[in-house]
Design a protein around this motif. Structure first.
Motif, short mmCIF file in Angstrom:
data_model
loop_
_atom_site.label_atom_id
_atom_site.label_comp_id
_atom_site.label_asym_id
_atom_site.label_seq_id
_atom_site.Cartn_x
_atom_site.Cartn_y
_atom_site.Cartn_z
N ASN A 256 0.83 -1.22 0.00
CA ASN A 256 0.00 0.00 0.00
C ASN A 256 0.86 1.26 0.00
N ASP B 205 -12.38 0.09 5.33
CA ASP B 205 -13.02 1.41 5.40
C ASP B 205 -14.43 1.43 4.78
N MET C 89 -10.05 2.67 12.80
CA MET C 89 -9.57 3.08 11.47
C MET C 89 -10.71 3.60 10.60
N ARG D 25 -10.01 5.65 6.78
CA ARG D 25 -9.16 6.76 6.31
C ARG D 25 -9.94 8.03 5.95
N GLU E 54 -10.36 7.54 13.00
CA GLU E 54 -9.02 8.16 12.92
C GLU E 54 -8.99 9.41 12.03
N ARG F 255 0.66 8.46 8.17
CA ARG F 255 -0.62 7.77 8.36
C ARG F 255 -1.44 8.53 9.40
N HIS G 211 -4.26 -2.04 13.64
CA HIS G 211 -4.28 -3.11 12.64
C HIS G 211 -4.96 -4.39 13.12
N ARG H 130 -7.61 -5.35 10.90
CA ARG H 130 -7.32 -5.93 9.58
C ARG H 130 -6.93 -7.40 9.64
O1 F6P Z 1 -7.32 1.88 4.02
C1 F6P Z 1 -7.18 0.89 4.96
C2 F6P Z 1 -6.43 1.36 6.17
O2 F6P Z 1 -6.44 0.31 7.12
C3 F6P Z 1 -6.97 2.65 6.79
O3 F6P Z 1 -8.11 2.43 7.56
C4 F6P Z 1 -5.76 3.13 7.55
O4 F6P Z 1 -5.78 4.54 7.67
C5 F6P Z 1 -4.61 2.71 6.70
O5 F6P Z 1 -5.07 1.65 5.87
C6 F6P Z 1 -3.41 2.25 7.49
O6 F6P Z 1 -2.34 1.95 6.63
P1 F6P Z 1 -1.02 1.19 7.08
O7 F6P Z 1 -1.30 -0.28 7.06
O8 F6P Z 1 -0.01 1.57 6.04
O9 F6P Z 1 -0.65 1.66 8.44
#
Ligand code: F6P
Length: 361
Positions: free
Chosen positions: A77, A141, A183, A185, A236, A256, A283, A286
């Motif tokens: 990403n 998101d 989270m 974004r 966030e 971020r 995270h 995720r």
């Molecule tokens: O877009 C998905 C996301 O998890 C957002 O919610 C968050 O702001 C961002 O990615 C975090 O990114 P990274 O994994 O690079 O910290």
């Protein structure tokens, strides 16, 4: 004719990615007898010479992969291939390297699994390279336009709801107000949904402005009415009172979102006697095991994406609508996001429950 299709996961990972890779592979092999190539680490795998790829077989999915979070193909990403910054700080356009990488695989079509940003990038790359493309939306998101549910979102909301379930007893034991930073974004979907499901007293989302004074007043009223604790959920992407986003800059220069919970804690503490603690969920949203809904959507998306290729329908994106899978023109979706509308019925639900959700009339 035996087709060769490629699949990659792009952008931030989420729960349900392994399930969608499985669905694509099983449909392509079982129904059409095609060959499926999994590209490693998103577009990064395409920049390697030779391209970092593995042929996917049914046997890859014999075990518990579909039950696991993350993506076994890896993802990326960071950066935009049209404007990559190299180690010397120079801006480069590496799109041709990626396109040549795809071409070297002699694919009939590529399936890209990504959020709004990744889908836009993949669309631009595949249009430039004249490559047949089908997109599948994933993002915790849940901000992909015209799509009710993206892969990964349901699990993230579940994790945030569970976090509130675990914060409530400790909040009550210590008579505290607990802030949970989640989270999201650009959009407040996780915060709004988990906040309602998890019994929050305050929900702050980037789409609605708030005032610190009103939050403090709300907490004081709860205390006055006899409850010794409160739960606050903040997305966030909520801005500080000065209109700036709270961000963290990492050593590699990546920026971020992060820190709005700590900011609110400091500000609210000055206006109320309530003791405040902050949890940043990060995270965990995720990496969790995918919920049944995420596995189901991933399975439906994967099968439908392969069927689109069989019908020679390209530049399409599969979406979840009206409790089923449909597909739309990618041009109408890529790069456009879905935020919370002030008329969203869930806003009224929150207000109906007495939750402070910001300053809306
Ligand atoms: O877009 C998905 C996301 O998890 C957002 O919610 C968050 O702001 C961002 O990615 C975090 O990114 P990274 O994994 O690079 O910290």
């Amino acid at each position: 004719m035996v087709k060769r299709i490629g699949i990659l996961t792009s952008g931030g990972d989420c729960a349900g990615l392994n399930a969608v890779i499985r669905a694509v592979t099983l449909r392509a092999i079982k129904q059409y007898k095609w060959k499926v190539f999994g590209i490693k680490d998103g577009t990064l795998g395409l920049m390697k010479n030779p391209v970092d790829v593995l042929e996917l077989k049914e046997s890859n999915f014999d075990g518990n992969l579909m039950r696991m979070g993350g993506t076994f193909l890896g993802s990326n990403n960071k950066g935009n291939p049209f404007k990559t910054i190299n180690k010397k700080g120079k801006q480069l356009n590496v799109s041709d390297i990626i396109i040549n990488g795809i071409k070297s695989l002699k694919l009939d079509a590529l399936i890209g699994i990504g959020g709004d940003g990744s889908l836009k990038l993949l669309q631009t790359l595949t249009k430039k390279g004249n490559i047949n493309f089908v997109g599948i939306p994933k993002t915790i998101d849940n901000d992909v336009k015209d799509n009710e549910l993206s892969i990964g979102y349901d699990t993230a909301v579940d994790v945030a709801t569970n976090a509130l379930d675990m914060l409530q007893p400790t909040a009550a034991s210590h008579r505290r107000a607990m802030i949970l930073e989640v989270m999201g974004r650009d959009a407040g979907h996780i915060a709004l949904n988990a906040g309602i499901a998890g019994g929050a007293d305050v929900i702050l989302i980037p789409e609605i402005t708030y005032s610190i004074k009103s939050i403090a007043k709300h907490i004081d009223e709860i205390r006055k009415n006899g409850r010794n604790h409160a739960l606050i959920v903040v997305a966030e992407a909520v801005k500080k009172e000065n209109g700036k986003k709270a961000v963290v800059k990492f050593v590699d220069g990546q920026v971020r979102l992060g820190g709005i919970g700590a900011y609110l804690s400091e500000k609210i503490s000055k206006l109320t006697k309530a003791e405040i603690r902050v949890t940043v969920l990060g995270h965990l949203q995720r990496g969790a095991q995918p919920t049944h809904r995420d596995r189901l959507i991933a399975s439906a998306f994967g099968v439908h994406a392969v069927d689109l290729i069989a019908e020679n329908k390209f530049n399409r994106v599969v979406v979840w609508k009206n409790r089923g899978v449909e597909d739309l023109n990618l041009d109408e979706i890529a790069g456009k996001s879905k935020t919370i509308n002030k008329n969203d019925p869930l806003i009224e639900v929150a207000r109906g429950l007495g939750i402070y959700i910001g300053d809306i009339s």
